[in-house]
Every structure is written in C-alpha cells, then in structure tokens.
Design a protein around this motif. Structure first.
Motif, PDB file in Angstrom:
ATOM      1  N   MET A   1      18.344   5.460  -1.409  1.00  0.00           N
ATOM      2  CA  MET A   1      17.905   4.437  -2.313  1.00  0.00           C
ATOM      3  C   MET A   1      18.525   4.622  -3.703  1.00  0.00           C
ATOM      4  O   MET A   1      18.970   3.653  -4.282  1.00  0.00           O
ATOM      5  CB  MET A   1      16.381   4.461  -2.445  1.00  0.00           C
ATOM      6  N   LYS A   2      18.532   5.827  -4.179  1.00  0.00           N
ATOM      7  CA  LYS A   2      19.011   6.059  -5.536  1.00  0.00           C
ATOM      8  C   LYS A   2      20.496   5.756  -5.700  1.00  0.00           C
ATOM      9  O   LYS A   2      20.932   5.322  -6.749  1.00  0.00           O
ATOM     10  CB  LYS A   2      18.732   7.494  -5.968  1.00  0.00           C
ATOM     11  N   GLY A  24      10.807  -1.028  12.486  1.00  0.00           N
ATOM     12  CA  GLY A  24      10.312   0.330  12.389  1.00  0.00           C
ATOM     13  C   GLY A  24       8.965   0.392  11.704  1.00  0.00           C
ATOM     14  O   GLY A  24       8.397  -0.622  11.312  1.00  0.00           O
ATOM     15  N   GLU A  25       8.466   1.589  11.561  1.00  0.00           N
ATOM     16  CA  GLU A  25       7.195   1.837  10.890  1.00  0.00           C
ATOM     17  C   GLU A  25       7.516   2.313   9.479  1.00  0.00           C
ATOM     18  O   GLU A  25       7.958   3.439   9.285  1.00  0.00           O
ATOM     19  CB  GLU A  25       6.382   2.892  11.651  1.00  0.00           C
ATOM     20  N   PHE A  26       7.329   1.443   8.511  1.00  0.00           N
ATOM     21  CA  PHE A  26       7.738   1.735   7.138  1.00  0.00           C
ATOM     22  C   PHE A  26       6.591   2.174   6.239  1.00  0.00           C
ATOM     23  O   PHE A  26       6.818   2.532   5.096  1.00  0.00           O
ATOM     24  CB  PHE A  26       8.443   0.513   6.540  1.00  0.00           C
ATOM     25  N   SER A  27       5.364   2.162   6.747  1.00  0.00           N
ATOM     26  CA  SER A  27       4.217   2.532   5.923  1.00  0.00           C
ATOM     27  C   SER A  27       4.250   4.001   5.512  1.00  0.00           C
ATOM     28  O   SER A  27       3.606   4.385   4.546  1.00  0.00           O
ATOM     29  CB  SER A  27       2.912   2.214   6.651  1.00  0.00           C
ATOM     30  N   TYR A  29       6.660   5.456   4.152  1.00  0.00           N
ATOM     31  CA  TYR A  29       7.445   5.560   2.927  1.00  0.00           C
ATOM     32  C   TYR A  29       6.627   4.989   1.784  1.00  0.00           C
ATOM     33  O   TYR A  29       6.541   3.790   1.603  1.00  0.00           O
ATOM     34  CB  TYR A  29       8.779   4.822   3.088  1.00  0.00           C
ATOM     35  N   LYS A  30       6.023   5.864   1.022  1.00  0.00           N
ATOM     36  CA  LYS A  30       5.050   5.469   0.012  1.00  0.00           C
ATOM     37  C   LYS A  30       5.649   5.173  -1.360  1.00  0.00           C
ATOM     38  O   LYS A  30       4.976   4.685  -2.229  1.00  0.00           O
ATOM     39  CB  LYS A  30       3.983   6.568  -0.158  1.00  0.00           C
ATOM     40  N   GLU A  35       8.992   0.433  -1.404  1.00  0.00           N
ATOM     41  CA  GLU A  35       8.073  -0.687  -1.199  1.00  0.00           C
ATOM     42  C   GLU A  35       8.634  -1.962  -1.834  1.00  0.00           C
ATOM     43  O   GLU A  35       8.652  -3.025  -1.214  1.00  0.00           O
ATOM     44  CB  GLU A  35       6.723  -0.351  -1.819  1.00  0.00           C
ATOM     45  N   ASP A  36       9.128  -1.857  -3.048  1.00  0.00           N
ATOM     46  CA  ASP A  36       9.716  -3.001  -3.737  1.00  0.00           C
ATOM     47  C   ASP A  36      10.964  -3.497  -3.017  1.00  0.00           C
ATOM     48  O   ASP A  36      11.192  -4.701  -2.908  1.00  0.00           O
ATOM     49  CB  ASP A  36      10.070  -2.652  -5.182  1.00  0.00           C
TER      50      ASP A  36
END
Length: 66
Positions: A1-2, A24-27, A29-30, A35-36
């Motif tokens: 991401m960075k 996928g299961e993205f929850s 990743y907090k 999230e944005d």
C-alpha cells in the motif's frame, strides 16, 4: 500500500475500462488506509473487492447496473 504499486495496477484496469473483482476476506485488514482503498475502489464500479467468486459473478452480471 505504501509504495502505491497496487493503486497503479488497479488504475490501469480502470483506465482501460476493464472490470476486476478481487475476492477474499478483507475484514482481517484493519488499517484505515486499506479500508479507504477498498471503499474507494468499490465506488468506481470497475474494481470491486467482494467476499466470494459467486458475489463477483453477480456483481458483474449483465443484469447488474453497478
């Protein structure tokens, strides 16, 4: 991401109007950034983060207007 690589790759799909679903299961990743990123991607309609392949097929079916 960075590093911005993910955003650059997904931007290519959007630029060429190629719809892409990432299932996928993205929850798990907090982070606010992730999230944005997912929320913003889902708004465009070209890139969608979904929970399953069946959800992706429904999302991109000809009957769906999003």
């Amino acid at each position: 991401m960075k590093s911005g690589i993910a955003g650059e790759i997904l931007q290519k799909f959007s630029n060429y109007r190629v719809r892409l679903a990432i299932a996928g299961e993205f929850s798990q990743y907090k982070g606010k950034g992730m999230e944005d990123f997912i929320l913003e991607s889902n708004k465009t309609g070209h890139i969608s983060f979904v929970n399953s392949i069946s959800e992706a097929l429904i999302k991109f079916s000809p009957m769906d207007k999003n």
